[in-house]
Design an enzyme around this catalytic site. Structure first.
Site, PDB file in Angstrom:
ATOM      1  N   LYS A  65      -0.058   0.208  22.626  1.00  0.00           N
ATOM      2  CA  LYS A  65       1.390   0.142  22.476  1.00  0.00           C
ATOM      3  C   LYS A  65       1.749  -0.980  21.508  1.00  0.00           C
ATOM      4  O   LYS A  65       1.071  -1.994  21.418  1.00  0.00           O
ATOM      5  CB  LYS A  65       2.073  -0.098  23.828  1.00  0.00           C
ATOM      6  CG  LYS A  65       1.845   1.020  24.824  1.00  0.00           C
ATOM      7  CD  LYS A  65       2.516   2.306  24.385  1.00  0.00           C
ATOM      8  CE  LYS A  65       2.256   3.458  25.320  1.00  0.00           C
ATOM      9  NZ  LYS A  65       1.091   4.237  24.994  1.00  0.00           N
ATOM     10  N   ASP A  66       2.850  -0.789  20.833  1.00  0.00           N
ATOM     11  CA  ASP A  66       3.333  -1.686  19.796  1.00  0.00           C
ATOM     12  C   ASP A  66       3.583  -3.089  20.334  1.00  0.00           C
ATOM     13  O   ASP A  66       4.117  -3.254  21.422  1.00  0.00           O
ATOM     14  CB  ASP A  66       4.626  -1.094  19.233  1.00  0.00           C
ATOM     15  CG  ASP A  66       4.984  -1.656  17.886  1.00  0.00           C
ATOM     16  OD1 ASP A  66       5.156  -2.889  17.795  1.00  0.00           O
ATOM     17  OD2 ASP A  66       5.086  -0.876  16.930  1.00  0.00           O
ATOM     18  N   ARG A  67       3.234  -4.089  19.545  1.00  0.00           N
ATOM     19  CA  ARG A  67       3.489  -5.482  19.920  1.00  0.00           C
ATOM     20  C   ARG A  67       4.956  -5.848  19.718  1.00  0.00           C
ATOM     21  O   ARG A  67       5.540  -6.578  20.507  1.00  0.00           O
ATOM     22  CB  ARG A  67       2.607  -6.431  19.106  1.00  0.00           C
ATOM     23  CG  ARG A  67       2.870  -7.901  19.404  1.00  0.00           C
ATOM     24  CD  ARG A  67       1.989  -8.821  18.603  1.00  0.00           C
ATOM     25  NE  ARG A  67       2.190  -8.694  17.182  1.00  0.00           N
ATOM     26  CZ  ARG A  67       3.069  -9.410  16.474  1.00  0.00           C
ATOM     27  NH1 ARG A  67       3.842 -10.286  17.074  1.00  0.00           N
ATOM     28  NH2 ARG A  67       3.177  -9.243  15.187  1.00  0.00           N
TER      29      ARG A  67
END
Length: 160
Positions: A65-67
């Site tokens: 998942k995106d930071r």
């Protein structure tokens, strides 16, 4: 034509991983449903490892998942024969524990049913009626995510 700004803050991009099943309630794997802010998946997995004393190879997740976002995702921790820590100790300004439960199998890559997204556009300018029509179309039919750093990595490194 429309213009605006996307992802001005982490809260402007939200991703919710939908598992598609519930942990069974017993088994050697603990499933953790966590919300994270401005942390990548590996950073959170390392925190889980540090708290639990479990080697990172025994911590699994279904997808990265995106930071630069607020994301909700699932992790599994193989706790066979080991005492569980207080998972609430993961919590802080950037992590919230949503749930924890036992399951017989580890979480494997790609097994979650879906991801839902919420993206906020700021300072949007353009033909309001046309913008709303396109947004309805996206809502109804979706859009493939096959471009950008999320899929190809920085400078196309994933492709290399």
């Amino acid at each position: 034509m429309a213009s605006g700004r996307l992802r001005v803050s982490a809260e402007d991009f939200r991703v919710d991983e939908v598992l598609g099943f519930e942990p069974e309630g017993d088994g050697e794997h603990v499933f953790l449903h966590l919300e994270k802010r401005e942390l990548n998946t590996q950073q959170l997995a390392q925190r889980i490892s540090s708290l639990s004393g479990i080697h990172p190879r025994d911590i699994s997740f279904s997808g990265m998942k995106d930071r630069n976002a607020v994301t909700r995702q699932w992790f599994s921790v193989r706790m066979a024969g080991k005492a569980e820590p207080d998972w609430r100790e993961l919590e802080g300004g950037d992590v919230s524990l949503l749930s924890a439960g036992r399951h017989r199998r580890k979480l494997k890559r790609g097994v979650h049913r879906a991801n839902t997204f919420r993206l906020v556009g700021r300072d949007v300018e353009g033909d309001k009626e046309r913008i709303e029509q396109r947004l309805r179309q996206l809502r109804d039919t979706g859009a493939p995510n096959y471009f950008g750093e999320q899929r190809f990595g920085r400078a196309g490194a994933t492709l290399d």
